[in-house]
Design a protein around this motif. Structure first.
Motif, short mmCIF file in Angstrom:
data_model
loop_
_atom_site.label_atom_id
_atom_site.label_comp_id
_atom_site.label_asym_id
_atom_site.label_seq_id
_atom_site.Cartn_x
_atom_site.Cartn_y
_atom_site.Cartn_z
N ALA A 7 22.86 -7.52 8.37
CA ALA A 7 21.83 -6.90 9.19
C ALA A 7 20.63 -6.50 8.34
N LEU A 8 20.89 -5.96 7.15
CA LEU A 8 19.79 -5.55 6.27
C LEU A 8 19.01 -6.78 5.81
N ARG A 9 19.71 -7.83 5.48
CA ARG A 9 19.02 -9.05 5.05
C ARG A 9 18.16 -9.62 6.17
N ARG A 10 18.67 -9.56 7.37
CA ARG A 10 17.90 -10.08 8.50
C ARG A 10 16.65 -9.24 8.75
N ALA A 11 16.78 -7.92 8.55
CA ALA A 11 15.65 -7.03 8.79
C ALA A 11 14.71 -6.91 7.61
N ALA A 12 15.08 -7.44 6.45
CA ALA A 12 14.31 -7.24 5.22
C ALA A 12 12.83 -7.61 5.36
N PRO A 13 12.47 -8.74 5.97
CA PRO A 13 11.04 -9.05 6.10
C PRO A 13 10.28 -8.00 6.91
N ALA A 14 10.92 -7.47 7.94
CA ALA A 14 10.27 -6.44 8.75
C ALA A 14 10.07 -5.17 7.95
N LEU A 15 11.07 -4.79 7.17
CA LEU A 15 10.97 -3.57 6.37
C LEU A 15 9.93 -3.73 5.27
N LEU A 16 9.87 -4.92 4.66
CA LEU A 16 8.87 -5.16 3.63
C LEU A 16 7.46 -5.13 4.22
N ALA A 17 7.30 -5.72 5.40
CA ALA A 17 5.99 -5.71 6.06
C ALA A 17 5.57 -4.28 6.39
N PHE A 18 6.51 -3.51 6.93
CA PHE A 18 6.20 -2.11 7.25
C PHE A 18 5.81 -1.34 6.00
N ALA A 19 6.61 -1.50 4.94
CA ALA A 19 6.33 -0.77 3.70
C ALA A 19 4.98 -1.17 3.11
N ALA A 20 4.66 -2.46 3.17
CA ALA A 20 3.38 -2.92 2.62
C ALA A 20 2.20 -2.30 3.36
N VAL A 21 2.29 -2.25 4.69
CA VAL A 21 1.20 -1.66 5.47
C VAL A 21 1.06 -0.17 5.18
N ARG A 22 2.18 0.53 5.10
CA ARG A 22 2.11 1.96 4.84
C ARG A 22 1.60 2.25 3.42
N LEU A 23 2.02 1.44 2.43
CA LEU A 23 1.53 1.64 1.07
C LEU A 23 0.04 1.36 0.98
N LEU A 24 -0.44 0.38 1.75
CA LEU A 24 -1.88 0.11 1.78
C LEU A 24 -2.60 1.34 2.33
N GLY A 25 -2.09 1.92 3.39
CA GLY A 25 -2.71 3.11 3.96
C GLY A 25 -2.76 4.25 2.96
N LEU A 26 -1.67 4.45 2.21
CA LEU A 26 -1.64 5.53 1.22
C LEU A 26 -2.59 5.24 0.07
N ALA A 27 -2.71 3.97 -0.33
CA ALA A 27 -3.62 3.61 -1.42
C ALA A 27 -5.07 3.86 -1.03
N VAL A 28 -5.43 3.50 0.19
CA VAL A 28 -6.79 3.73 0.66
C VAL A 28 -7.05 5.23 0.77
N LEU A 29 -6.06 5.99 1.24
CA LEU A 29 -6.20 7.44 1.33
C LEU A 29 -6.41 8.05 -0.05
N ALA A 30 -5.68 7.55 -1.05
CA ALA A 30 -5.84 8.05 -2.41
C ALA A 30 -7.23 7.73 -2.94
N GLY A 31 -7.71 6.51 -2.71
CA GLY A 31 -9.05 6.15 -3.15
C GLY A 31 -10.12 6.97 -2.47
N TRP A 32 -9.95 7.19 -1.18
CA TRP A 32 -10.90 8.01 -0.43
C TRP A 32 -10.90 9.43 -0.97
N GLY A 33 -9.69 9.94 -1.27
CA GLY A 33 -9.59 11.29 -1.80
C GLY A 33 -10.26 11.44 -3.14
N ALA A 34 -10.19 10.40 -3.98
CA ALA A 34 -10.84 10.46 -5.28
C ALA A 34 -12.35 10.56 -5.14
N VAL A 35 -12.90 9.91 -4.13
CA VAL A 35 -14.35 9.96 -3.90
C VAL A 35 -14.75 11.26 -3.21
N ALA A 36 -13.95 11.68 -2.24
CA ALA A 36 -14.29 12.87 -1.44
C ALA A 36 -13.76 14.16 -2.05
#
Length: 371
Positions: A7-36
């Motif tokens: 089950a985990l192997r079958r869901a792995a692409p979905a979990l990786l996609a979710f994690a990638a999107v959330r990490l992108l959001g956190l990275a942009v938030l960190a960059g924004w915070g450095a400027v602001a």
């Protein structure tokens, strides 16, 4: 090979996609915070509702604020499962309660993405499941999934409870529904979905004692908390309603929201009013697609109640976008459509949505934010 591993192997692409999107959001938030010159950690864990949850974890219930207009904001309005988990993680790890809340949301977000994948995979196939999990992560207000808020935890419990209903695992579904009822008031949507599915199963001759047990377990969490609040306030069944009333929360069929939109249309902020109308119509259109898609009745009942409570409540209107986060069945028609595209094209659309959500999330948290 163990079933869980498969089950985990079958869901792995979905979990990786979710994690990638959330990490992108956190990275942009960190960059924004450095400027602001703002702190992403503070924005995620120590503002708005996250402060109330952390205080409950630290001190328990009983804190309230009396406003000049006579309203009283009591922390009894916040359901207990998230602060309980914050206290547990803080005790084990030594983290502060706000940071513990971020850990809960990170783990719950992955569990929610997995549950959304599981539901979509069961109904429409693996590709649709991956697209559904990625689309949920890439919602404009997806940054809330990474905050010390209860939306990610609730969605995880709701998605897996609904999956249990669809698979006929009634006791598991009932226990998870009880957990959802200890997380947010909208846990009633999970209970209603399970009850309707149980009635239909009985009519088909497919019900058993497990169905009855699941149906009895489902409302236990919410009922226990509401009764406890009633006993604590000395107002019985009406105690929790009074607590919510102190926050200005209630159900008026959408009249207050309609007046709010009308006020925007009649002012210089009319573009915001037009945007709100477009957003409401989009949500209703998506729900119509869910009906046309002939989603299982349990999903339609759950999603319909979540949408109705979000749009027709009289509380703070800025909260409505995040209140719709648990309505993941709205994304299933979109996910099915994306799953029929070529992989590159679907990835490009989801990637663009993820970038837009990351930028909007950083802008939002550094501005008005999600009360």
């Amino acid at each position: 090979m163990p079933v869980k591993d498969l089950a985990l192997r079958r869901a792995a692409p979905a979990l990786l996609a979710f994690a990638a999107v959330r990490l992108l959001g956190l990275a942009v938030l960190a960059g924004w915070g450095a400027v602001a010159d703002s702190s992403p950690h503070t924005l995620l864990s120590a503002r708005w509702d996250s402060l109330w949850y952390a205080r409950i974890a630290a001190e328990g219930y009983g804190y309230e604020i009396a406003l000049p207009n006579g309203d009283v904001h009591s922390n009894l309005a916040f359901f207990p499962l998230l602060p309980w988990l914050e206290r547990l993680i803080a005790a084990v790890t030594g983290l502060g309660y706000g940071s513990a809340g971020l850990v809960v949301s990170a783990l719950a977000g992955l569990a929610a993405a997995w549950g959304i994948f599981a539901v979509a995979d069961l109904l429409y196939g693996r590709r649709a499941g991956v697209c559904a999990a990625a689309a949920w992560a890439a919602l404009p207000v997806g940054i809330v999934q990474s905050m010390a808020y209860s939306e990610a935890l609730f969605t995880a419990l709701a998605a897996w409870s609904l999956y249990g209903v669809l698979r006929g695992h009634w006791i598991t579904a009932g226990l998870l529904a009880a957990g959802a009822g200890l997380t947010r008031p909208v846990g009633a949507a999970v209970v209603a979905a399970l009850w309707v599915a149980a009635v239909l199963a009985r009519r088909r001759g497919e019900a058993s004692w497990r169905t009855a047990v699941g149906a009895l377990l489902a409302p236990a969490g919410a009922a226990a908390y509401v009764l406890w609040v009633g006993a604590r306030t000395g107002e019985g069944l009406f105690g929790y309603l009074r607590v919510q009333g102190g926050w200005g929360n209630g159900f008026d069929g959408g009249l207050a929201f309609a007046r709010f939109i009308g006020g925007r249309l009649g002012s210089s902020a009319w573009p915001a009013g037009v945007g709100l109308i477009a957003g409401v119509l989009l949500v209703l259109w998506l729900y119509g697609l869910c009906v046309r898609q002939r989603q299982p009745v349990a999903l339609l009942v759950y999603c319909g109640i979540v949408v109705a409570l979000a749009l027709c409540a009289s509380g703070y209107f800025g909260s409505k976008p995040r209140l719709l986060l648990p309505a993941f069945p709205l994304l299933l028609p979109v996910a099915v459509a994306l799953s029929r595209w070529r992989t590159g094209r679907a990835a490009a659309v989801l990637g663009a949505a993820a970038v837009g959500a990351a930028v909007y999330g950083a802008f939002w948290l550094n501005g008005s934010g999600p009360p």
